[in-house]
Design an enzyme around this catalytic site. Structure first.
Site, PDB file in Angstrom:
ATOM      1  N   ARG A  67      77.954  20.261  15.104  1.00  0.00           N
ATOM      2  CA  ARG A  67      76.980  21.305  15.463  1.00  0.00           C
ATOM      3  C   ARG A  67      77.652  22.643  15.727  1.00  0.00           C
ATOM      4  NH1 ARG A  67      72.534  19.014  19.548  1.00  0.00           N
ATOM      5  NH2 ARG A  67      74.341  18.929  20.924  1.00  0.00           N
ATOM      6  N   GLU A 104      85.482   8.653  26.143  1.00  0.00           N
ATOM      7  CA  GLU A 104      85.138   7.633  27.122  1.00  0.00           C
ATOM      8  C   GLU A 104      85.261   6.239  26.517  1.00  0.00           C
ATOM      9  OE1 GLU A 104      81.686  10.182  26.835  1.00  0.00           O
ATOM     10  OE2 GLU A 104      83.743  10.865  26.596  1.00  0.00           O
TER      11      GLU A 104
END
Length: 179
Positions: A67, A104
């Site tokens: 994006r 993560e």
């Protein structure tokens, strides 16, 4: 004309549980579909590539996949600067430099063409969201490895409940909206 604050509030919608349960995704597609609002956002991001007198102080604008590309390319045009994509590993055709960083749930690698910058190029980095800061941090290492100078990083949305700004404490980071 609507204020930038109104444009952002109306153009960014929350999508719960995307891409996985417990995540509140910030969807910018309504903003992108609004020509006037999108133009205001591009102009606001481009302002981070100018000095106090309105003079352009960057030679290149980097967009981080994916994006970030949507935002950075028109910012580069607005500034009269070149656009450089920083992509996921294996997506660029010429010789690249790569930087890996922790997520993560694992590790990721981004790349930039080795010839993307001239030595001393002044660079503005654009991305959609600042979260943990890992992607931006890796991108800044790539730019500096190429011999370019980072002028700053500008993001559309900063997630203040995540450690991105703390991780990038020694860097100039600007956000249009903080949630």
């Amino acid at each position: 004309m609507r204020s930038l604050e109104d444009v952002l509030a109306q153009g960014i919608r929350d999508i719960p549980d995307y891409p996985q349960p417990g995540v509140l995704f910030k969807d910018i597609t309504p903003l992108l579909a609004d020509h006037t609002g999108f133009t205001q956002v591009v102009e606001a991001l481009a302002a981070f590539g100018k000095d106090d007198d309105g003079e352009v102080v960057v030679d290149k604008v980097v967009g981080i996949e994916a994006r970030g590309f949507i935002l950075a390319a028109p910012v580069a045009l607005a500034l009269g600067a070149g656009f450089v994509p920083v992509r996921k590993q294996g997506k660029l055709p010429a010789a690249t430099f790569a930087e890996s960083y922790a997520l993560e749930y694992g590790e990721a690698t981004i790349e930039v063409h080795q010839d993307a910058f001239a030595p001393g190029d002044r660079v503005l980095v654009i991305d959609d969201v600042l979260a943990t800061g890992g992607t931006v941090e890796a991108c800044l290492r790539l730019i500096r490895r190429c011999g370019a100078e980072v002028v700053g990083t500008a993001v559309l949305i900063e997630l203040s409940f995540l450690p991105g700004r703390k991780r990038l404490a020694d860097e100039r980071v600007d956000a249009l909206v903080t949630v």
